[in-house]
Design a protein around this motif. Structure first.
Motif, short mmCIF file in Angstrom:
data_model
loop_
_atom_site.label_atom_id
_atom_site.label_comp_id
_atom_site.label_asym_id
_atom_site.label_seq_id
_atom_site.Cartn_x
_atom_site.Cartn_y
_atom_site.Cartn_z
N CYS A 103 -35.29 14.02 49.72
CA CYS A 103 -34.96 14.68 51.12
C CYS A 103 -35.80 15.91 51.07
O CYS A 103 -35.06 16.76 50.51
N LEU A 104 -36.60 15.88 52.02
CA LEU A 104 -37.66 17.22 52.03
C LEU A 104 -36.56 18.50 52.08
O LEU A 104 -36.71 19.36 51.57
N PRO A 105 -35.66 18.48 53.13
CA PRO A 105 -34.96 19.43 53.51
C PRO A 105 -34.02 20.18 52.34
O PRO A 105 -33.98 21.36 51.94
N PHE A 106 -33.61 19.06 51.37
CA PHE A 106 -32.85 19.48 50.22
C PHE A 106 -33.70 20.20 49.17
O PHE A 106 -33.32 20.74 48.43
N SER A 107 -34.92 19.70 49.12
CA SER A 107 -35.74 20.11 48.15
C SER A 107 -36.57 21.57 48.50
O SER A 107 -37.22 22.27 47.47
N GLN A 108 -36.51 21.99 49.72
CA GLN A 108 -37.29 22.97 50.22
C GLN A 108 -36.36 23.87 51.14
O GLN A 108 -36.99 25.18 51.20
N ASP A 109 -35.40 23.71 51.53
CA ASP A 109 -34.29 24.64 52.23
C ASP A 109 -33.22 25.04 51.32
O ASP A 109 -32.53 24.29 50.78
N SER A 110 -33.10 26.31 51.27
CA SER A 110 -32.47 26.90 50.16
C SER A 110 -30.79 26.48 50.74
O SER A 110 -29.95 26.43 49.90
N ARG A 111 -30.65 26.59 51.91
CA ARG A 111 -29.27 26.39 52.36
C ARG A 111 -28.88 24.82 52.17
O ARG A 111 -27.42 24.49 51.59
N LEU A 112 -29.82 23.84 51.92
CA LEU A 112 -29.35 22.42 51.62
C LEU A 112 -29.33 22.22 50.17
O LEU A 112 -28.63 21.54 49.56
N LYS A 113 -30.26 22.93 49.43
CA LYS A 113 -30.04 23.14 48.11
C LYS A 113 -28.53 23.74 47.70
O LYS A 113 -28.02 23.15 46.70
N LEU A 114 -28.08 24.46 48.34
CA LEU A 114 -26.72 24.86 48.14
C LEU A 114 -25.74 23.89 48.58
O LEU A 114 -24.47 23.63 47.88
N ALA A 115 -26.04 22.92 49.50
CA ALA A 115 -25.05 21.88 49.96
C ALA A 115 -25.02 20.81 48.65
O ALA A 115 -23.92 20.51 48.40
N ALA A 116 -26.14 20.73 48.12
CA ALA A 116 -26.29 19.84 46.84
C ALA A 116 -25.29 20.43 45.65
O ALA A 116 -24.68 19.67 45.09
#
Length: 235
Positions: free
Chosen positions: A24-37
């Motif tokens: 999921c590109l946002p999860f690999s590139q968006d710092s906020r979604l990395k935090l969601a993971a």
């Protein structure tokens, strides 16, 4: 991946999906979604504490007409429309969904895509092709506190407390039971889980289902795998 429902006496049934070669590109590139993971991995309860841009884009290194009903990518879970409907009928109040779609591989069109974290694949190896609608990112906080922490065998790891507190307003993650070098781990339960679909506090990156919910998934023809969780090895 063909659908597979393992039968037999078991205390725990593990849910598995597809997702190899997908991100999921946002999860690999968006710092906020990395935090969601991070939030999900460390089992911090509750809805996502910030707004996200929707729909989420899942890029694939495959070109397929359809995908499984459960996709595992970026330490999170994505579900199909029909799987979402079944979850909502049983786990209301402990889950939220955000729309997503899959982009198949078109090698020529994907060459301009930024580098994607899919096994270090370079541009030209993910996405750019046809679009498949009808998927959702699932943020599930149905947790069962049934792990016997005294009797279970393994190595306890800090639940990312400092990291999670820094990003989620003081919330603390759950400690997790990892494997002892050379001997794995052994899972002992102090009670039987009661939720239809859930995680277990202290066991990261696993999604479990009840026998009744597994039967419901099978009767509805969902394309995923339900296997008996080996408590003697923690797999």
């Amino acid at each position: 991946m063909a659908a597979y429902f393992e039968k037999g006496p078991a205390e725990l049934l593990k849910l598995r999906g597809g997702g190899g070669g997908m991100s999921c590109l946002p999860f690999s590139q968006d710092s906020r979604l990395k935090l969601a993971a991070t939030k999900m991995r460390h089992q911090v309860n509750g809805p996502l504490p910030f707004e996200i841009e929707q729909p989420l884009l899942i890029v694939s290194s495959w070109d397929r007409p359809k995908y499984e009903d459960l996709i595992e990518a970026n330490d999170t879970w994505f579900v199909s429309d029909r799987f979402k409907t079944l979850i909502e009928s049983t786990a209301a109040g402990e889950v939220e969904f955000f729309p997503a779609f899959i982009e198949n591989l078109d090698r020529e069109k994907s060459k301009d895509r930024p580098r994607v974290s899919i096994n270090d694949m370079t541009p030209g190896h993910a996405g750019g092709g046809s679009r498949i609608e009808g998927y959702w990112w699932m943020n599930l906080w149905a947790l069962e506190d049934v792990l016997d922490r005294q009797a279970s065998v393994g190595q306890w790891h800090d639940g990312g407390r400092e990291l999670v507190r820094n990003i989620l307003d003081g919330a603390a993650g759950e400690d997790s039971l990892g494997r002892l070098p050379g001997s794995g781990r052994k899972i002992i339960l102090k009670a039987k889980p009661s939720k239809p679909i859930f995680q277990i506090k202290g066991l990261q990156n696993f999604l479990f289902v009840s026998e009744d919910f597994a039967s419901l998934l099978e009767s509805n023809g969902l394309d995923l795998r339900v296997t008996i969780f080996n408590q003697a090895t923690g797999e």
